[in-house]
Enzyme design. Structure first.
Site, PDB file in Angstrom:
ATOM      1  N   ASP A 236       0.850  -1.288  -0.165  1.00 30.58           N
ATOM      2  CA  ASP A 236      -0.222  -0.398   0.334  1.00 30.58           C
ATOM      3  C   ASP A 236       1.188   1.308  -0.210  1.00 30.58           C
ATOM      4  OD1 ASP A 236       0.787  -1.027   2.757  1.00 30.58           O
ATOM      5  OD2 ASP A 236      -0.644   0.736   3.487  1.00 30.58           O
TER       6      ASP A 236
ATOM      7  N   GLU B 286      -0.172  -1.613   5.129  1.00 36.55           N
ATOM      8  CA  GLU B 286       0.844  -0.862   6.936  1.00 36.55           C
ATOM      9  C   GLU B 286       0.815   0.826   6.637  1.00 36.55           C
ATOM     10  OE1 GLU B 286       4.664   0.265   7.667  1.00 36.55           O
ATOM     11  OE2 GLU B 286       3.679   1.502   5.911  1.00 36.55           O
TER      12      GLU B 286
ATOM     13  N   ASP C 199      12.314  -1.348   4.154  1.00 34.86           N
ATOM     14  CA  ASP C 199      11.225  -0.656   4.105  1.00 34.86           C
ATOM     15  C   ASP C 199      11.803   1.004   4.271  1.00 34.86           C
ATOM     16  OD1 ASP C 199       8.509   0.841   4.095  1.00 34.86           O
ATOM     17  OD2 ASP C 199       7.438   0.006   6.053  1.00 34.86           O
TER      18      ASP C 199
END
Length: 407
Positions: free
Chosen positions: A80, A175, A198
């Site tokens: 996302d 997330e 990330d």
């Protein structure tokens, strides 16, 4: 480099913005669309045990090709993009051989990526950058991570001479709205430890994050005609202002950095009769975190003593904790990542995450999960950019970690 860039460009064409007001899992349909596409690609490249569950969690396995006893390593990224800005119809722009000057993202709308606002961009003079066109975010958070993991797996499959243990990969939904680990099946994933891909700047390695709590306050006022309100009216907005003024003035995001914690007011809406306020509380140190929550409780108690019991209602809940306490006992996973970053020719930057990651929650679910860089900058907005070389370095680091553990 070409492979990771092409994958990245493909994945950012999917609109996967998450929605914090949705009760669905995933919160938006676009995430499931991307999940199914990733699963298709994983099967096509030769991964096994590929699955997409009803909540859009993608999992897959690269089986070991060595007899050596090697730990099972996981790599995780989220699909996302942040709700802060549109991720639909992203139009990436390439800035080749960047010259160190301001970058015009959108001439028509006069949107410029200015060096004075983002001086770190000068670190990439001579490099190729991917930027937005100023109308959307880019989606490097975390589609760069997805592309980097996919590229690393494809490389290992295409080069069976590279020996490795079992590698597990997962792509998670939601997330960005704090729900990325909600339905993550740690038992099914079955890794000894994992890394989220990330992070930000090239070379970064993170294994400390905030302890986090959310606060919701409802203040009940007493509305009386202002002409006859003396000693009768309680204006809930005024009480809200008083509450805010009782918290430490400089312990806010805009005045803190590094390991400093804060109180952050994120919403304040009210009338004389009723006011609602929301805060987030953050600190790296567990003791200081508990002290911050106690301060909030004390402020509420003081106001209730002054204006009457029940004037201020407090809801406070812990959201996640600092993964450091779960990573420390298996510190080799940080040491190995540090060594991998060095061995691919980068300077490791161990920095605290002034936020949270899926890895923080997963670490407390029994899967210790530090965070590796993606190479991106200025996430969640129109000034987001990523240098292409940083993406290939992220792929190299993933491969190097796998290699170091297989020896």
């Amino acid at each position: 480099m070409e492979a990771v860039v092409n994958k990245f460009l493909k994945y950012i064409s999917f609109d996967t913005k998450s929605n914090e007001d949705s009760n669905a899992h995933p919160s938006t349909e676009g995430q499931m669309v991307l999940a199914k596409e990733l699963a298709r690609e994983l099967k096509e490249m030769g991964m096994i045990d590929v699955s997409v569950d009803s909540k859009a969690y993608v999992m897959a396995t690269l089986p070991a090709n060595t007899e050596n006893h090697v730990p099972t390593i996981g790599f995780i990224a989220h699909m996302d993009t942040a709700p802060d800005m549109s991720g639909k119809d992203v139009k990436p722009q390439f800035v080749e051989n960047y010259d160190g000057k301001d970058i015009i993202l959108n001439k028509e709308k006069n949107i410029v990526l200015k060096v004075k606002d983002f001086p770190e961009i000068k670190d990439y003079i001579g490099k190729t950058l991917i930027t937005t066109d100023g109308t959307t975010l880019l989606g490097a958070d975390d589609k760069a991570g997805v592309a980097e993991i996919m590229t690393a797996m494809e490389h290992l499959i295409n080069h069976p001479e590279i020996k490795h243990g079992t590698v597990k990969i997962a792509f998670t939904p939601d997330e960005e709205i704090g729900a990325g680990a909600d339905y993550f099946d740690v038992e099914k994933f079955n890794a000894d430890f994992a890394y989220t891909v990330d992070g930000g700047t090239v070379g970064e390695l993170e294994y400390e994050n905030f302890n986090a709590a959310g606060v919701k306050l409802t203040i009940h006022g007493r509305n009386v005609h202002p002409g006859s309100a003396k000693d009768k009216m309680i204006n809930s907005i005024t009480v809200g202002n008083e509450l805010h003024s009782m918290l430490p003035e400089n312990e806010v995001p805009e005045h803190t950095e590094g390991y400093e914690g804060f109180y952050h007011i994120v919403a304040f809406n009210g009338t004389v009769e009723e006011t609602k306020m929301q805060y987030i509380i953050r600190d790296f140190d567990r003791k200081k975190f508990e002290e911050r929550k106690a301060t909030m409780q004390k402020v509420v108690d003081t106001l209730n003593s002054k204006y009457g019991e029940g004037t201020v209602e407090l809801q406070m809940n812990d959201q996640y904790y600092n993964m450091k306490e779960k990573v420390e006992p298996v510190h080799h996973i940080v040491d190995t990542a540090f060594k991998a970053i060095e061995e691919v020719g980068l300077v490791p930057k161990v920095v605290p995450i002034r936020g949270g990651t899926d890895g923080a929650r997963l670490s407390f679910m029994g899967l210790p999960t530090p965070n590796l860089f993606t190479g991106g900058h200025n996430f969640h907005g129109k000034f987001e950019f990523i240098p292409t070389f940083a993406m290939s370095k992220a792929v190299d680091v993933i491969l190097k970690i796998i290699e170091l553990y297989s020896k």
